[in-house]
Scaffold this motif. Structure first.
Motif, PDB file in Angstrom:
ATOM      1  N   ALA A  76       0.550  24.585  77.654  1.00  0.00           N
ATOM      2  CA  ALA A  76       0.089  23.195  77.529  1.00  0.00           C
ATOM      3  C   ALA A  76       0.708  22.458  76.351  1.00  0.00           C
ATOM      4  O   ALA A  76       0.501  21.257  76.199  1.00  0.00           O
ATOM      5  N   LEU A  77       1.466  23.136  75.520  1.00  0.00           N
ATOM      6  CA  LEU A  77       2.129  22.443  74.411  1.00  0.00           C
ATOM      7  C   LEU A  77       3.039  21.338  74.928  1.00  0.00           C
ATOM      8  O   LEU A  77       3.240  20.325  74.252  1.00  0.00           O
ATOM      9  N   LEU A  78       3.601  21.534  76.128  1.00  0.00           N
ATOM     10  CA  LEU A  78       4.538  20.548  76.668  1.00  0.00           C
ATOM     11  C   LEU A  78       3.829  19.462  77.469  1.00  0.00           C
ATOM     12  O   LEU A  78       4.486  18.611  78.065  1.00  0.00           O
ATOM     13  N   SER A  79       2.507  19.502  77.491  1.00  0.00           N
ATOM     14  CA  SER A  79       1.759  18.528  78.294  1.00  0.00           C
ATOM     15  C   SER A  79       1.450  17.247  77.547  1.00  0.00           C
ATOM     16  O   SER A  79       0.894  16.324  78.134  1.00  0.00           O
ATOM     17  N   GLY A  80       1.752  17.220  76.283  1.00  0.00           N
ATOM     18  CA  GLY A  80       1.521  15.969  75.555  1.00  0.00           C
ATOM     19  C   GLY A  80       1.203  16.229  74.099  1.00  0.00           C
ATOM     20  O   GLY A  80       0.670  17.274  73.745  1.00  0.00           O
ATOM     21  N   THR A  81       1.549  15.258  73.269  1.00  0.00           N
ATOM     22  CA  THR A  81       1.259  15.343  71.844  1.00  0.00           C
ATOM     23  C   THR A  81       0.407  14.135  71.456  1.00  0.00           C
ATOM     24  O   THR A  81       0.094  13.294  72.295  1.00  0.00           O
ATOM     25  N   ARG A  84       2.866  11.149  72.286  1.00  0.00           N
ATOM     26  CA  ARG A  84       3.408  10.832  73.602  1.00  0.00           C
ATOM     27  C   ARG A  84       2.830  11.736  74.676  1.00  0.00           C
ATOM     28  O   ARG A  84       2.451  12.878  74.410  1.00  0.00           O
ATOM     29  N   SER A  85       2.814  11.207  75.881  1.00  0.00           N
ATOM     30  CA  SER A  85       2.300  11.957  77.024  1.00  0.00           C
ATOM     31  C   SER A  85       3.315  13.025  77.418  1.00  0.00           C
ATOM     32  O   SER A  85       4.465  13.030  76.946  1.00  0.00           O
ATOM     33  N   GLY A  86       2.895  13.931  78.307  1.00  0.00           N
ATOM     34  CA  GLY A  86       3.799  14.972  78.795  1.00  0.00           C
ATOM     35  C   GLY A  86       5.028  14.383  79.450  1.00  0.00           C
ATOM     36  O   GLY A  86       6.145  14.879  79.281  1.00  0.00           O
ATOM     37  N   VAL A  87       4.814  13.309  80.183  1.00  0.00           N
ATOM     38  CA  VAL A  87       5.931  12.646  80.856  1.00  0.00           C
ATOM     39  C   VAL A  87       6.902  12.078  79.830  1.00  0.00           C
ATOM     40  O   VAL A  87       8.121  12.256  79.937  1.00  0.00           O
ATOM     41  N   GLY A  97      19.339  15.864  76.245  1.00  0.00           N
ATOM     42  CA  GLY A  97      20.030  16.944  76.943  1.00  0.00           C
ATOM     43  C   GLY A  97      19.462  18.312  76.641  1.00  0.00           C
ATOM     44  O   GLY A  97      20.175  19.316  76.691  1.00  0.00           O
ATOM     45  N   THR A  98      18.160  18.376  76.322  1.00  0.00           N
ATOM     46  CA  THR A  98      17.599  19.667  75.986  1.00  0.00           C
ATOM     47  C   THR A  98      16.257  19.876  76.670  1.00  0.00           C
ATOM     48  O   THR A  98      15.772  19.002  77.380  1.00  0.00           O
ATOM     49  N   SER A  99      15.663  21.043  76.474  1.00  0.00           N
ATOM     50  CA  SER A  99      14.340  21.346  77.000  1.00  0.00           C
ATOM     51  C   SER A  99      13.747  22.424  76.109  1.00  0.00           C
ATOM     52  O   SER A  99      14.478  23.097  75.374  1.00  0.00           O
ATOM     53  N   PHE A 100      12.421  22.552  76.147  1.00  0.00           N
ATOM     54  CA  PHE A 100      11.764  23.602  75.370  1.00  0.00           C
ATOM     55  C   PHE A 100      11.249  24.669  76.313  1.00  0.00           C
ATOM     56  O   PHE A 100      10.659  24.359  77.352  1.00  0.00           O
ATOM     57  N   ARG A 101      11.441  25.925  75.944  1.00  0.00           N
ATOM     58  CA  ARG A 101      10.926  27.037  76.744  1.00  0.00           C
ATOM     59  C   ARG A 101       9.909  27.788  75.890  1.00  0.00           C
ATOM     60  O   ARG A 101      10.249  28.328  74.837  1.00  0.00           O
ATOM     61  N   VAL A 102       8.657  27.806  76.338  1.00  0.00           N
ATOM     62  CA  VAL A 102       7.579  28.450  75.583  1.00  0.00           C
ATOM     63  C   VAL A 102       7.291  29.795  76.207  1.00  0.00           C
ATOM     64  O   VAL A 102       7.226  29.913  77.429  1.00  0.00           O
ATOM     65  N   SER A 103       7.106  30.823  75.358  1.00  0.00           N
ATOM     66  CA  SER A 103       6.803  32.151  75.873  1.00  0.00           C
ATOM     67  C   SER A 103       5.728  32.775  74.997  1.00  0.00           C
ATOM     68  O   SER A 103       5.854  32.792  73.772  1.00  0.00           O
ATOM     69  N   THR A 104       4.650  33.261  75.622  1.00  0.00           N
ATOM     70  CA  THR A 104       3.549  33.859  74.865  1.00  0.00           C
ATOM     71  C   THR A 104       3.551  35.353  75.076  1.00  0.00           C
ATOM     72  O   THR A 104       3.472  35.822  76.215  1.00  0.00           O
ATOM     73  N   ARG A 132       2.958  21.028  66.060  1.00  0.00           N
ATOM     74  CA  ARG A 132       1.994  20.632  65.029  1.00  0.00           C
ATOM     75  C   ARG A 132       0.981  19.607  65.515  1.00  0.00           C
ATOM     76  O   ARG A 132      -0.079  19.461  64.913  1.00  0.00           O
ATOM     77  N   GLU A 133       1.317  18.906  66.614  1.00  0.00           N
ATOM     78  CA  GLU A 133       0.411  17.846  67.069  1.00  0.00           C
ATOM     79  C   GLU A 133       0.182  17.861  68.575  1.00  0.00           C
ATOM     80  O   GLU A 133       0.288  16.822  69.239  1.00  0.00           O
ATOM     81  N   PRO A 134      -0.152  19.018  69.133  1.00  0.00           N
ATOM     82  CA  PRO A 134      -0.391  19.033  70.582  1.00  0.00           C
ATOM     83  C   PRO A 134      -1.685  18.296  70.918  1.00  0.00           C
ATOM     84  O   PRO A 134      -2.603  18.259  70.105  1.00  0.00           O
ATOM     85  N   ALA A 135      -1.745  17.701  72.111  1.00  0.00           N
ATOM     86  CA  ALA A 135      -2.926  16.909  72.483  1.00  0.00           C
ATOM     87  C   ALA A 135      -3.786  17.600  73.539  1.00  0.00           C
ATOM     88  O   ALA A 135      -4.967  17.291  73.682  1.00  0.00           O
ATOM     89  N   PHE A 136      -3.239  18.530  74.296  1.00  0.00           N
ATOM     90  CA  PHE A 136      -3.963  19.253  75.348  1.00  0.00           C
ATOM     91  C   PHE A 136      -4.765  18.323  76.262  1.00  0.00           C
ATOM     92  O   PHE A 136      -5.989  18.453  76.377  1.00  0.00           O
ATOM     93  N   PRO A 137      -4.105  17.380  76.944  1.00  0.00           N
ATOM     94  CA  PRO A 137      -4.828  16.491  77.864  1.00  0.00           C
ATOM     95  C   PRO A 137      -5.544  17.275  78.946  1.00  0.00           C
ATOM     96  O   PRO A 137      -4.967  18.192  79.545  1.00  0.00           O
ATOM     97  N   ALA A 138      -6.802  16.908  79.204  1.00  0.00           N
ATOM     98  CA  ALA A 138      -7.681  17.710  80.060  1.00  0.00           C
ATOM     99  C   ALA A 138      -7.118  17.898  81.465  1.00  0.00           C
ATOM    100  O   ALA A 138      -7.188  19.003  82.026  1.00  0.00           O
ATOM    101  N   ASP A 139      -6.573  16.825  82.063  1.00  0.00           N
ATOM    102  CA  ASP A 139      -6.105  16.976  83.450  1.00  0.00           C
ATOM    103  C   ASP A 139      -4.898  17.907  83.539  1.00  0.00           C
ATOM    104  O   ASP A 139      -4.766  18.677  84.498  1.00  0.00           O
ATOM    105  N   GLU A 140      -4.038  17.861  82.538  1.00  0.00           N
ATOM    106  CA  GLU A 140      -2.880  18.762  82.530  1.00  0.00           C
ATOM    107  C   GLU A 140      -3.317  20.211  82.325  1.00  0.00           C
ATOM    108  O   GLU A 140      -2.793  21.123  82.965  1.00  0.00           O
TER     109      GLU A 140
END
Lengths: 454, 424
Positions: A76-81, A84-87, A97-104, A132-140
């Motif tokens: 959910a880190l990529l779902s919004g801060t 800014r929204s996830g979109v 030209g980049t992307s983030f790949r999260v692995s737990t 540092r500033e994730p928002a964790f939007p409920a619907d996402e």
């Protein structure tokens, strides 16, 4: 047809040359004011930079009734801060030209990226925002929870994944985090409260014990300056996970059978506790395992695949984690040859632990391991991943620099001693996902222990 | 500034050799491009290039059947091959002290394949390929989309009219003489580029290549690609087709003819295609998937082909019960709407292309493939060093211009798949 006077001997494969030298670049080390460790490897060949942020936190720190929390928060880190929204985040990353790949993982988690060198400052700014500033939007979060539940359901339906999960439940006692899969369980993921994610992140997403690895087309000074801009004041450390419960192998050893009526193939696993990554026996175990089941010409593969045609592939391996580890043998065989395959496997494993490898096998395994090692270290992105692994596992910076020499220094006797110390084939639990009606009696006839439903 | 070094040599038998040293890791990528693809196939003999690629793993005079994979795997390496419209490639990556193994394998099948060719292996591989055709094209939802689209985008007298996998009856009808003939015509050193990239020294590497490949005799000049080269810039007439099939959801495919990969306008068209449907900030994704929610997914790409012209493909998948006319209208509107792209969109598409391209150059196996491609198609392996410059030279005006010129009604074909009505 005229042949050249220097026509080569084509009648057999040419002999390999001698192993070529491998000069890994030096890893520079620094620490930011707030405590974030930095690791840096220059690579000026291509104008790219790859980064991996390592966080010393993972699923092992999550109580069993909340299993999946760390992973869901990671996704959910990529779902919004907060900004800014996830979109908007996805668009901002694409625009660079980049992307983030999260692995737990169990004890460590990572966020990785590759970008062109000139877009590094903006990419690091986005990385800081995400962590540092994730928002964790409920619907996402809800959407991601559903995805995770779907993935868990899929694992149950896939015989190979199912066999891995059953093996975990058999090997580890209840209450041990590894008794469950890293995704969590259907019960725990269903019960997750979206509100819990923010609290988890606040405590867990901290620099202490982790680090940021950068590899690529920049200098150490630039790397330090860029990272300090966005992470210089980032402080704190995640809480330490609880100690792992002891793993005690049951006596007598049992065969755990999960029935899949009508299965055309049996998934077979043999598992055993293993040492952690910092074991002094690491190199010797790598060599020993390569001979036993860790390469195409291994004893297990040649027996089960080449000689008997039971399977397309049989492999064994040690998984070395920061705290503890495990040995797993894994294969899929036709239902009708299940008993025979298990018998052959046991026979190879027992003989190998009793007698060890031959000199020739040991030499070939050393060459093979030293030869393939650099294949995973070609690009800056791969280098960044390999150094990130050192941070995740708490290993010294020169670990990879020493690897080839340590492998080449393993003697036949050392390989034998190591496998004898760390693997007891007579106590290793056997796990099958198979057609019980067909295989049960042949398993019982092998007299390896009671056959129980799993 | 990218500065990949590539020394070029030509053996007496015509084999072009590209050597690109990089001492960073003791790994070598070996990559062989033969100048033969589906475009060289005559009617009645489609699918030969791809069938041939399969045959090349069935052994050669000194390499027993199926041993290719095993020998490379034993050395800790990986290998594969692919067939395409313009070419066929064979490649392996290994620890560098195993270089000669790769040279032995590739030279033996270039020079001594026919001695191992038997009716049994041909029949066996015909069966494998026919099965592959069934699995991936006939039995797969939407599996035959390219077969249908190609027929609309290219006239029968153009080499891209038929698919790479070919017609089942042509594959089944191939005789031993056909296959031997194909080999003698196209699998000759003067029709090949061999690239070595990674841990090598040019002198010894060239000596090794000469030792292994030097005694393979030169072949005749390769025949020209049959048929028409340039069928013109536009498809004409907006051919369209609706297919009721065993598919779960409606999907609309759109194809357009565009300037060839070798044309100076190709980078602009490529960026236009990326703006259209590559990634979550693309127009199709943003407008049709996210905002209007009429599509579940969207794809858009351009094929890097050089025979006269090439093509852009795009598709969107609708939700159950979607109105195909609405889907088609939405896709078409976005394609035509590319006439007003913004500089920000061009920058985004360019950033994605740059990172992707540079990541391919970073990896030895794909670097070697790019070198072979640039050498075979452009006669200049080092052309890859100016790829980023070519991308950066494209302006928003260029993109609008090519979008206006090529993404228009006279230049498209549409294939729509609809779920078959349940008659059960």
């Amino acid at each position: 047809m005229r042949t050249s006077p220097t026509a080569p001997d084509r009648t057999r494969p040419p002999a390999p040359g001698s192993l070529r030298p491998f000069h890994l670049p030096e890893i520079a080390s620094a620490r930011l004011a707030g405590g974030l460790p930095l690791r840096f490897i220059p690579d000026r060949r291509i104008p790219l930079v790859s980064g991996v942020l390592v966080l010393a936190t993972g699923e092992a720190g999550v109580p069993v009734e909340q299993a999946g929390l760390a992973g869901l928060a990671g996704d959910a880190l990529l779902s919004g801060t907060r900004h800014r929204s996830g979109v908007e985040l996805a668009e901002a990353l694409e625009a660079r030209g980049t992307s983030f790949r999260v692995s737990t993982g169990w004890d460590a988690s990572t966020v990785a990226f590759t970008c062109t060198a000139e877009r590094l400052p903006e990419t690091l700014a986005l990385l800081a925002e995400v962590v540092r500033e994730p928002a964790f939007p409920a619907d996402e979060v809800e959407r991601l929870r559903r995805q995770r539940l779907a993935a868990l359901a899929q694992r149950r339906a896939d015989p190979s994944d199912l066999a891995d999960d059953v093996a975990d439940a058999v090997l580890y006692p209840e209450g041990h985090p590894w008794a469950r899969g890293i995704l969590g369980t259907e019960a725990s993921v269903t019960a997750l409260e979206p509100g819990a994610l923010a609290g988890w992140a606040e405590a867990a997403l901290r620099p202490g014990g982790g680090g940021l690895v950068l590899a690529g087309d920049l200098s150490l000074e630039e790397a330090e300056a860029r990272v300090a801009e966005h992470f210089g004041d980032w402080g704190g450390a995640p809480p330490s996970p609880p100690p792992l419960p002891e793993v005690v192998l049951p006596t007598p050893r049992r065969i755990s059978l999960r029935d899949r009526a009508g299965a055309v193939q049996s998934e077979l696993r043999i598992v055993h506790p293993g040492p952690p990554r910092n074991t002094p026996d690491f190199a010797a175990l790598q060599v020993a395992n390569a001979v036993l089941g860790g390469s195409f010409t291994s004893r297990l593969n040649l027996n089960l695949r080449e000689r008997h045609g039971f399977t397309y592939g049989a492999r064994s391996g040690f998984t070395f984690r920061r705290r503890g580890g495990e040995f797993t043998f894994s294969t899929a065989v036709g239902t009708e040859v299940t008993g025979a395959a298990l018998r052959e496997t046991r026979s190879e494993m027992t003989a190998f632990v009793a007698d060890g490898p031959t000199e020739e096998e040991t030499a070939r395994a050393r060459d093979y391991l030293a030869g393939v090692f650099p294949l995973r270290m070609e690009t800056a992105a791969q280098l960044a991943s390999r150094v990130a692994e050192l941070l995740s596992l708490g290993l010294p910076d020169d670990t990879h620099h020493r690897y080839r020499d340590e492998i080449r220094g393993v003697t036949r006797d050392a390989a034998h001693a190591a496998i004898r110390t760390h693997l007891d084939p007579d106590r290793a639990p056997v796990v099958l996902v198979a057609d019980g009606a067909v295989v049960r009696s042949e398993l019982e006839a092998l007299d390896l222990g009671p056959v129980e439903a799993a | 500034m990218l500065r990949i070094l590539a020394e070029r040599h030509r053996l007496d038998n015509g084999l072009t050799v590209v050597l690109s040293p990089d001492p960073a890791v003791p790994v070598v990528a070996v990559n062989l491009w033969y100048g033969v693809g589906s475009k060289h196939e005559r009617p009645g003999r489609t699918g030969f290039a791809h069938l041939f690629e399969h045959m090349m793993f069935q052994g050669s005079k000194h390499v027993p059947k199926n041993r290719h994979f095993e020998l490379v795997e034993r050395a800790g390496g990986s290998l594969n091959a692919t067939t395409w419209f313009d070419r066929t490639n064979y490649f392996e990556t290994l620890p560098s002290h195993h270089l000669e193994l790769a040279l032995w394998l590739e030279s033996d099948r270039m020079g001594h394949f026919l001695e191992a060719l038997t009716p049994e292996t041909l029949e066996n591989q015909q069966g494998v390929v026919l099965n592959e055709r069934k699995e991936r094209y006939e039995n797969q939802p939407y599996g035959d989309w390219d077969e249908r689209m190609l027929r609309h985008l290219w006239p029968p007298e153009h080499a891209y009219h038929h698919t790479v996998i070919g017609e089942a009856r042509d594959i089944a009808a191939a005789t031993l003489d056909d296959v031997a003939d194909f080999f003698r015509t196209f699998y000759v050193p003067n029709n090949a580029v061999l690239t070595l990239a990674g841990d090598l020294e040019p002198g010894p590497a060239l000596e090794a290549v000469t030792r292994w490949f030097g005694d393979i005799p030169r072949g005749e000049a390769v025949p020209a690609v049959p048929g028409v080269v340039d069928p013109g810039p536009w498809v004409e007439g907006t051919p369209r087709e609706t297919v009721e099939a065993d598919v779960p959801l409606p999907r609309v495919y759109l194809g357009a003819r565009i300037p060839s990969f070798a044309d100076p306008d190709f980078p602009a068209v490529d960026l236009a295609t990326s703006i259209l449907g590559d990634g979550r900030a693309s127009r199709l994704y943003r407008r049709l998937v996210r905002e209007r929610k009429i599509a579940r997914d969207a794809v858009s790409f351009a094929f890097p082909l050089v025979h006269g012209r090439t093509m852009m493909l795009s598709w969107i998948t609708g939700y159950p019960g979607a109105d195909p006319a609405e889907l088609e209208a939405a896709l078409v509107a976005e394609v035509e709407g590319l006439a007003d792209v913004t500089p920000a969109e061009v920058d985004r598409a360019r950033a994605l292309s740059e990172t992707r391209f540079l990541s391919q150059v970073a990896k030895l196996s794909t670097r070697a493939d790019l070198l072979s491609m640039n050498q075979l198609l452009f006669g200049d392996a080092e052309r890859l060093n100016t790829e980023v410059e070519r991308l950066r030279a494209v302006t928003a005006d260029d993109v609008r211009r090519v979008a206006h010129a090529f993404f228009r009604p006279e230049n498209r074909a549409l294939v729509t798949y609809l779920p078959r009505e349940d008659r059960g």
